[in-house]
Design a protein around this motif. Structure first.
Motif, PDB file in Angstrom:
ATOM      1  N   VAL A 121       0.829  -1.203   0.000  1.00  0.00           N
ATOM      2  CA  VAL A 121       0.000   0.000   0.000  1.00  0.00           C
ATOM      3  C   VAL A 121       0.865   1.256   0.000  1.00  0.00           C
ATOM      4  O   VAL A 121       0.601   2.226  -0.718  1.00  0.00           O
TER       5      VAL A 121
ATOM      6  N   TYR B 228      -2.568   7.342   2.243  1.00  0.00           N
ATOM      7  CA  TYR B 228      -3.741   7.176   1.374  1.00  0.00           C
ATOM      8  C   TYR B 228      -4.521   8.484   1.283  1.00  0.00           C
ATOM      9  O   TYR B 228      -4.911   8.917   0.197  1.00  0.00           O
TER      10      TYR B 228
ATOM     11  N   THR C  47       2.392   1.721  -3.394  1.00  0.00           N
ATOM     12  CA  THR C  47       1.364   2.183  -4.326  1.00  0.00           C
ATOM     13  C   THR C  47       1.079   3.667  -4.119  1.00  0.00           C
ATOM     14  O   THR C  47       0.928   4.426  -5.085  1.00  0.00           O
TER      15      THR C  47
ATOM     16  N   MET D 261      -6.530   0.343  -2.391  1.00  0.00           N
ATOM     17  CA  MET D 261      -5.820   0.758  -1.178  1.00  0.00           C
ATOM     18  C   MET D 261      -6.760   0.888   0.013  1.00  0.00           C
ATOM     19  O   MET D 261      -6.497   0.369   1.102  1.00  0.00           O
TER      20      MET D 261
END
Length: 472
Positions: free
Chosen positions: A59, A174, A62, A151
């Motif tokens: 995550v 995020y 990403t 995510m």
């Protein structure tokens, strides 16, 4: 060997699950014969549920990749803006030159005409190049949305299953990329959609893929009833405000306000209003307009408004409105409020109309009905409805994943027609769907999730979403 990070995750996971101890100590005689003393040993009991640290690493990686892509797209937007200005100036000059030629063609020879044709061809090529670039950016945004959705699904699963503190830093990453994407899309929308607030179009021609923000502020899938969105006529200094109200039953008893999208995602509300027991509403048909909540009440059966600036409450009864007719998947949604570029509306059905939708224009100061229009669409066969520029759009369910805008009624011309504009749902059922004229988006409360959609219109004015194509 177990790495430090892995072991800390393991320790936190085990403690969070309430295990008594990770360690057991014991003494034993030396059995090798190589020494005479006792030796102390300890055993580590590894739990069956091990924190998946690899998921967090993926995550985080990403998030970094998405952030880099967004920085590139923001740079492209600056370039688009510069090119659009230059292209507009070039087209204006060409237009002026062509008009001169049309007025006095004898003053120009074949070489002059050939030269202007070449310039037109060059401008045409530049515009086509820009169109391809814009479409490329749109494709990138869609791809990033998919990555962010994966995510948030991973982070939500880890938060529910393991110690939330371990996920907190990654969730912040995020949120950072989510906000970057929102800003990038906002600039893209402003740059290539100058028609917000304009009704110079003939209607909706396309709906985007669902843009999923996250699960509701209560973080529970049980809150399937409710709504969310933005004020359709925001008061000064509240233009970026969001609101949310959700429940496990079809009632409305409170509402939360967030200063901006970031705080909506972080669940940091700046106001939380609990409705007085005598003001409690029902259904999922409420909207916020001019810092005022418009919603349905059952005692007496009618309309209600609550102004959060003055905390003034009013109610109205529409004698002919029936409580028997609601939308397909939304019980008790007898009155459905809507707001658009032209003002405030409410739809309902009557016994006289046989359950067919009636559109009413609301006078906001007096909270009375100004005018009514009778449609031919049967309300129980409709999933939801909304207003855009004085036109009612009705939506129905096609299959488990697809909705369709299938009907529209223009209150200006009193003409109705059947259309087909399909769009995708995020999850199976939704309880609230409303249009907001401040950003030309649809806001859906979809099985507990915040979802929204961009809309495309068939513009009739000179200002268009895409650059014009020049023809010789």
């Amino acid at each position: 060997m177990i790495s430090t990070l892995y072991f800390l995750a393991l320790l936190s996971s085990t403690m969070a699950q309430g295990r008594v101890s990770l360690w057991s100590e014991r003494s034993a005689k030396n059995e090798t014969g190589g020494g005479s003393g006792d030796r102390c040993t300890c055993d580590a009991f590894l739990p069956s549920s091990i924190f998946p640290i690899k998921d967090l690493v993926v995550v985080e990686q990403t998030a970094g990749e998405i952030s880099h892509k967004l920085e590139l797209e923001m740079g492209k937007l600056d370039d688009y803006e510069t090119k659009l200005t230059a292209y507009a100036e070039k087209i204006i000059k060409l237009t002026a030159e062509i008009e001169k030629m049309e007025k006095n063609p004898d003053a120009y020879n074949d070489a002059d005409f050939d030269e202007i044709k070449v310039e037109i061809k060059q401008a045409e090529a530049l515009i086509k190049e820009l169109q391809l670039s814009i479409k490329g950016s749109t494709t990138v945004f869609k791809s990033l949305r998919v990555q962010i959705r994966v995510m948030v699904t991973t982070l939500t699963r880890l938060e529910k299953t393991y110690d939330k503190n371990l996920v907190l830093v990654t969730r912040r990453e995020y949120i950072k990329v989510q906000l970057q994407l929102e800003e990038c899309e906002r600039r893209h929308q402003e740059l290539f959609n100058p028609n917000i607030g304009s009704c110079a179009h003939t209607g909706i021609i396309k709906v985007s893929k669902p843009i999923v923000s996250q699960l509701n502020a209560h973080l529970t899938p049980g809150y399937i009833y409710g709504g969310w969105g933005k004020d359709s006529k925001p008061v000064p200094d509240r233009e970026s405000m969001y609101w949310y109200s959700g429940y496990s039953s079809g009632s409305i008893v409170d509402i939360r306000f967030y200063t901006n999208y970031k705080n909506l995602i972080l669940r940091n509300h700046f106001q939380h209003h609990n409705l007085h027991s005598s003001w409690t509403g029902t259904g999922n048909n409420f909207i916020i307009r001019d810092n005022t909540l418009y919603y349905q009440i059952n005692t007496p059966f009618g309309l209600a408004k609550l102004n959060f600036t003055t905390m003034g409450y009013e109610s109205r009864v529409i004698a002919r409105a029936s409580a028997r007719f609601s939308y397909t998947n939304s019980p008790n949604q007898n009155f459905d409020f809507a707001a658009d570029e032209t003002g405030l509306w409410v739809t309902y059905a009557t016994e006289e109309s046989g359950g067919r939708l009636v559109i009413a224009k609301i006078n906001e100061p007096s909270f009375g009905v100004e005018e009514e229009w009778q449609t031919s669409v049967y309300k129980p066969g409709v999933s939801n409805a909304f207003m855009v520029c004085g036109v009612l759009y009705a939506v129905r369910t096609i299959d488990i994943q697809t909705e369709e805008i299938f009907y529209k009624y223009d209150t200006k011309t009193k003409q109705e027609s059947y259309i087909s504009v399909p769009f995708e749902r995020f999850r199976d059922k939704y309880s609230n769907l409303d249009y907001n004229p401040t950003d030309q988006k649809l806001y859906m409360y979809n099985d507990g999730y915040y979802v929204n959609y961009h809309l495309w219109f068939n513009h009739t004015a000179k200002a268009t979403v895409e650059p014009p194509t020049l023809l010789i």
